[in-house]
Design a protein around this motif. Sequence first.
Motif, PDB file in Angstrom:
ATOM      1  N   ASN A   1     -32.664 -72.690 -38.072  1.00 17.22           N
ATOM      2  CA  ASN A   1     -32.978 -71.637 -39.157  1.00 17.22           C
ATOM      3  C   ASN A   1     -33.477 -70.166 -38.402  1.00 17.22           C
ATOM      4  OD1 ASN A   1     -32.349 -73.085 -41.424  1.00 17.22           O
ATOM      5  ND2 ASN A   1     -34.157 -73.582 -41.706  1.00 17.22           N
TER       6      ASN A   1
ATOM      7  N   GLU B   1     -30.577 -68.788 -36.520  1.00 13.81           N
ATOM      8  CA  GLU B   1     -29.852 -67.934 -37.387  1.00 13.81           C
ATOM      9  C   GLU B   1     -30.301 -66.545 -37.585  1.00 13.81           C
ATOM     10  OE1 GLU B   1     -27.708 -68.255 -41.920  1.00 13.81           O
ATOM     11  OE2 GLU B   1     -28.880 -69.751 -41.149  1.00 13.81           O
ATOM     12  N   ARG B   2     -31.699 -66.441 -37.714  1.00 17.78           N
ATOM     13  CA  ARG B   2     -32.577 -65.245 -38.076  1.00 17.78           C
ATOM     14  C   ARG B   2     -32.264 -64.485 -36.681  1.00 17.78           C
ATOM     15  NH1 ARG B   2     -32.491 -67.668 -42.174  1.00 17.78           N
ATOM     16  NH2 ARG B   2     -30.646 -66.583 -42.127  1.00 17.78           N
TER      17      ARG B   2
ATOM     18  N   ASP C   1     -28.991 -62.867 -36.757  1.00 15.82           N
ATOM     19  CA  ASP C   1     -29.313 -61.718 -37.790  1.00 15.82           C
ATOM     20  C   ASP C   1     -29.793 -60.409 -37.099  1.00 15.82           C
ATOM     21  OD1 ASP C   1     -27.868 -63.235 -39.539  1.00 15.82           O
ATOM     22  OD2 ASP C   1     -29.907 -63.880 -40.528  1.00 15.82           O
TER      23      ASP C   1
ATOM     24  N   SER D   1     -38.788 -68.872 -40.995  1.00 18.94           N
ATOM     25  CA  SER D   1     -37.541 -68.194 -41.187  1.00 18.94           C
ATOM     26  C   SER D   1     -37.453 -67.141 -42.479  1.00 18.94           C
ATOM     27  CB  SER D   1     -36.257 -69.357 -41.098  1.00 18.94           C
ATOM     28  OG  SER D   1     -35.112 -68.827 -41.580  1.00 18.94           O
ATOM     29  N   ASP D   2     -38.264 -67.963 -43.334  1.00 19.82           N
ATOM     30  CA  ASP D   2     -38.091 -66.957 -44.564  1.00 19.82           C
ATOM     31  C   ASP D   2     -38.676 -65.630 -44.569  1.00 19.82           C
ATOM     32  OD1 ASP D   2     -36.565 -68.989 -46.033  1.00 19.82           O
ATOM     33  OD2 ASP D   2     -38.503 -70.034 -47.014  1.00 19.82           O
TER      34      ASP D   2
ATOM     35  N   ILE E   1     -38.942 -63.987 -41.653  1.00 18.04           N
ATOM     36  CA  ILE E   1     -37.899 -63.063 -40.963  1.00 18.04           C
ATOM     37  C   ILE E   1     -37.000 -62.565 -41.929  1.00 18.04           C
ATOM     38  CG2 ILE E   1     -36.630 -62.967 -39.094  1.00 18.04           C
ATOM     39  CD1 ILE E   1     -38.044 -65.129 -37.969  1.00 18.04           C
ATOM     40  N   LYS E   2     -36.483 -63.406 -42.639  1.00 19.47           N
ATOM     41  CA  LYS E   2     -35.217 -63.056 -43.695  1.00 19.47           C
ATOM     42  C   LYS E   2     -35.803 -62.038 -44.687  1.00 19.47           C
ATOM     43  CE  LYS E   2     -31.701 -65.335 -46.545  1.00 19.47           C
ATOM     44  NZ  LYS E   2     -31.297 -66.626 -47.067  1.00 19.47           N
TER      45      LYS E   2
END
Length: 425
Positions: free
Chosen positions: A15, A18-19, A22, A107-108, A110-111
Amino acid sequence: MFIMVNETARININNILERAIDIGQRMLVTGAEVSRVERTINFICRAYGVRHVDVMVITTSIVVTLRGEDIGVLTQMRRVPGQNFDFQRLKALNQLSREICAHPMTSDEIKKRIREIDTMEVISLKASLFYWALIAASFSAFFGGRFDDAVCAGIVGVLLRLLQYLLGQTKLNPYFALVLLSFVGGMLANSFMYFGLDIHPAAINMGNIMPVIPGLALMNSIRDMFNQETISGLIKSAEAFILSLLIATGFAFSATGTLIAFETAGWVYLLTSFVGGFCFHLLWHGHFKDAVMGAVVCMGAWGFTMLFVAMGWNEFAGYFAGAVFATIAAEILARIYKSPATIFLIIGVIAMVPGGSLYRTMFYAVAADWEKFGTQGIKTFLYAVSIAAGIVIATAIWETVKAWLMKRKKKDGISCTEECCEGKS
């Protein structure tokens, strides 16, 4: 050898990867160069304890592979859309990467921060019309146009920006839209002559070619190849070269008369490079304070170019010296303002981007003057090489000095933030 994989750690790191991609993808789109995107992704992953990180970035895609005893092997790939400079978003992404390096987030978290950056306000159409007009007028005078030419260039610039906006609402191929835009620009430049005005279409065209010509992309592609980013450099250079020729041809194909032969005064060069750099920064959604400093760097870089030519050096040496000045100034400002050096460097060299030279090249091609076409074409290429070489060499010297200073301070403890994100990403 059997390796125990911690499934929970693997999912968490996947995760985070993925960030990180991004952030890297958005940085590449908003103006960061390939090497800095690679470095940012690398250090973000290392901030979470991953010690084996392989990153490959080209202008169209990002591939990252992570390896570790508890996570095994993780690979993700992301396709990257076309570049669209946005300095405020680039600064926000840079700040986010600094914070992640200093204090790793979930992760959340950063998202959520990325979503906030994605929803930032964009530059309005009215503002872009104003900035384009000033850019076109400034560079029309920069390339030898008179006051009347600059005023007409500003008017054409407003019309071209409106046309660009309308074409953006359609599903036209972006390449075709730019060629159409450039052809219309050439026709509009000529239209003033039909009203009996004593203007020079070439000056108007060269002023308006600057906001659309991918001269920075061509220059950065050569820079990437100097930095051994061969694949990225070749892809970007092929795209930029073809697009530059099409745009310049569109402007030159509809041109009439001859190329202007006015001598630009030194103070006009400095003033127009300042105004042009300032407006370019704001057109690309930069902060006012950063725009002022970027414009100062732009004016200083062109001043160095003029100084070296006045001292008897050839103009390629002048472009090299200007690029060295712009690079060092950008790196210093990046650390003062905690911003990416890219946003100052791009503006710093904007006046040296060979948009006017490329227009002259294609003007000679359309006129079937092949001898001048060849000579001017070689000069255009050497301008780009000189700028890229100056940036690469100055960056190498800066990195060497910085590494030496970092080594001396290592005993005091240097964090990831200081090494990878201080004006670097």
